[in-house]
Design a protein around this motif. Structure first.
Motif, mmCIF file in Angstrom:
data_model
loop_
_atom_site.group_PDB
_atom_site.id
_atom_site.type_symbol
_atom_site.label_atom_id
_atom_site.label_comp_id
_atom_site.label_asym_id
_atom_site.label_seq_id
_atom_site.Cartn_x
_atom_site.Cartn_y
_atom_site.Cartn_z
ATOM 1 N N TRP A 145 0.408 3.502 -0.820
ATOM 2 C CA TRP A 145 1.172 3.430 0.339
ATOM 3 C C TRP A 145 2.689 2.812 0.204
ATOM 4 C CZ3 TRP A 145 1.125 6.338 4.439
ATOM 5 C CH2 TRP A 145 0.116 6.883 4.923
ATOM 6 N N MET A 146 2.534 1.543 -0.700
ATOM 7 C CA MET A 146 3.724 1.020 -1.177
ATOM 8 C C MET A 146 4.655 1.939 -1.917
ATOM 9 S SD MET A 146 2.233 -2.846 -2.073
ATOM 10 C CE MET A 146 3.667 -3.331 -2.542
ATOM 11 N N GLY A 148 6.415 4.300 0.302
ATOM 12 C CA GLY A 148 7.394 3.691 1.140
ATOM 13 C C GLY A 148 8.642 3.407 0.265
ATOM 14 N N GLN A 176 13.904 -2.243 13.247
ATOM 15 C CA GLN A 176 13.205 -2.642 12.323
ATOM 16 C C GLN A 176 12.489 -3.767 12.513
ATOM 17 O OE1 GLN A 176 16.083 -3.313 8.999
ATOM 18 N NE2 GLN A 176 15.401 -1.087 8.144
ATOM 19 N N VAL A 212 8.554 -4.489 12.876
ATOM 20 C CA VAL A 212 7.959 -5.616 11.994
ATOM 21 C C VAL A 212 6.982 -6.400 13.013
ATOM 22 C CG1 VAL A 212 8.493 -7.763 10.622
ATOM 23 C CG2 VAL A 212 9.647 -5.682 10.147
ATOM 24 N N LEU A 231 3.974 -4.316 13.969
ATOM 25 C CA LEU A 231 2.821 -4.488 13.015
ATOM 26 C C LEU A 231 2.464 -5.936 12.897
ATOM 27 C CD1 LEU A 231 4.750 -2.210 10.409
ATOM 28 C CD2 LEU A 231 2.566 -1.805 11.795
ATOM 29 N N GLY A 274 -1.166 -5.157 14.506
ATOM 30 C CA GLY A 274 -1.489 -4.261 13.220
ATOM 31 C C GLY A 274 -2.747 -4.249 12.964
ATOM 32 N N THR A 326 -0.600 2.680 12.536
ATOM 33 C CA THR A 326 -0.045 1.787 11.519
ATOM 34 C C THR A 326 0.482 2.361 10.489
ATOM 35 O OG1 THR A 326 -1.813 0.286 12.209
ATOM 36 C CG2 THR A 326 -0.870 -0.168 10.320
ATOM 37 N N ALA A 327 0.198 3.547 9.909
ATOM 38 C CA ALA A 327 0.607 4.073 8.767
ATOM 39 C C ALA A 327 1.842 4.752 9.288
ATOM 40 C CB ALA A 327 -0.181 5.305 8.174
ATOM 41 N N PHE A 361 4.569 2.170 9.481
ATOM 42 C CA PHE A 361 5.232 1.696 8.232
ATOM 43 C C PHE A 361 6.010 3.018 7.647
ATOM 44 C CE2 PHE A 361 4.503 2.304 3.518
ATOM 45 C CZ PHE A 361 4.982 0.963 3.073
ATOM 46 N N TYR A 368 9.203 2.337 9.362
ATOM 47 C CA TYR A 368 9.953 1.441 8.809
ATOM 48 C C TYR A 368 10.675 1.470 7.500
ATOM 49 C CZ TYR A 368 10.729 -3.285 7.209
ATOM 50 O OH TYR A 368 11.125 -4.352 6.261
ATOM 51 N N SER A 369 9.890 2.359 6.733
ATOM 52 C CA SER A 369 10.452 2.730 5.286
ATOM 53 C C SER A 369 11.698 3.393 5.354
ATOM 54 C CB SER A 369 9.537 3.437 4.372
ATOM 55 O OG SER A 369 8.483 2.451 4.062
#
Length: 105
Positions: free
Chosen positions: A26-27, A30, A66, A70, A73, A77, A85-86, A89, A92-93
């Motif tokens: 996931w990181m 993102g 943003q 944050v 989440l 979250g 949640t995904a 995210f 947010y990305s």
């Protein structure tokens, strides 16, 4: 002879490894999304003056969005659906990409 605690350690280690692989996946997703959006903002802003003006005006609102994401989440979250949640995210990305694209103009 393998004991129950040995099997439990192997199982928990396997579950943890799988979890960490998903987290890093996931990181990476993102980061690619952030890079792609930042590159697109930079590319479009250099070639289109109207887009440059629009994105420059929208940047503070993106930053506020943003911060709201944050906070949501951070506080909610664990109680939210994993899909929501995904999605947050990824949004947010995306907003990080917009912000970095404006930052590097």
């Amino acid at each position: 002879m393998e004991t129950t605690s040995d099997r439990l350690m192997q199982t928990s280690s396997s579950v943890f490894g799988s979890f960490m692989a998903q987290v890093y996946g996931w990181m990476v997703l993102g980061l690619f999304l952030t890079f792609g959006v930042a590159f697109g903002v930079e590319f479009l802003a250099e070639r289109n003056q109207q887009f440059y003006v629009f994105i420059s005006i929208a940047a503070p609102f993106v930053l506020i969005g943003q911060l709201i994401i944050v906070l949501v989440l951070g506080f909610l979250g664990r109680r939210m659906n994993s899909f929501v949640t995904a999605a947050l995210f990824l949004v947010y990305s995306l907003t990080m990409g917009i912000f970095f694209g404006v930052l590097f103009l």
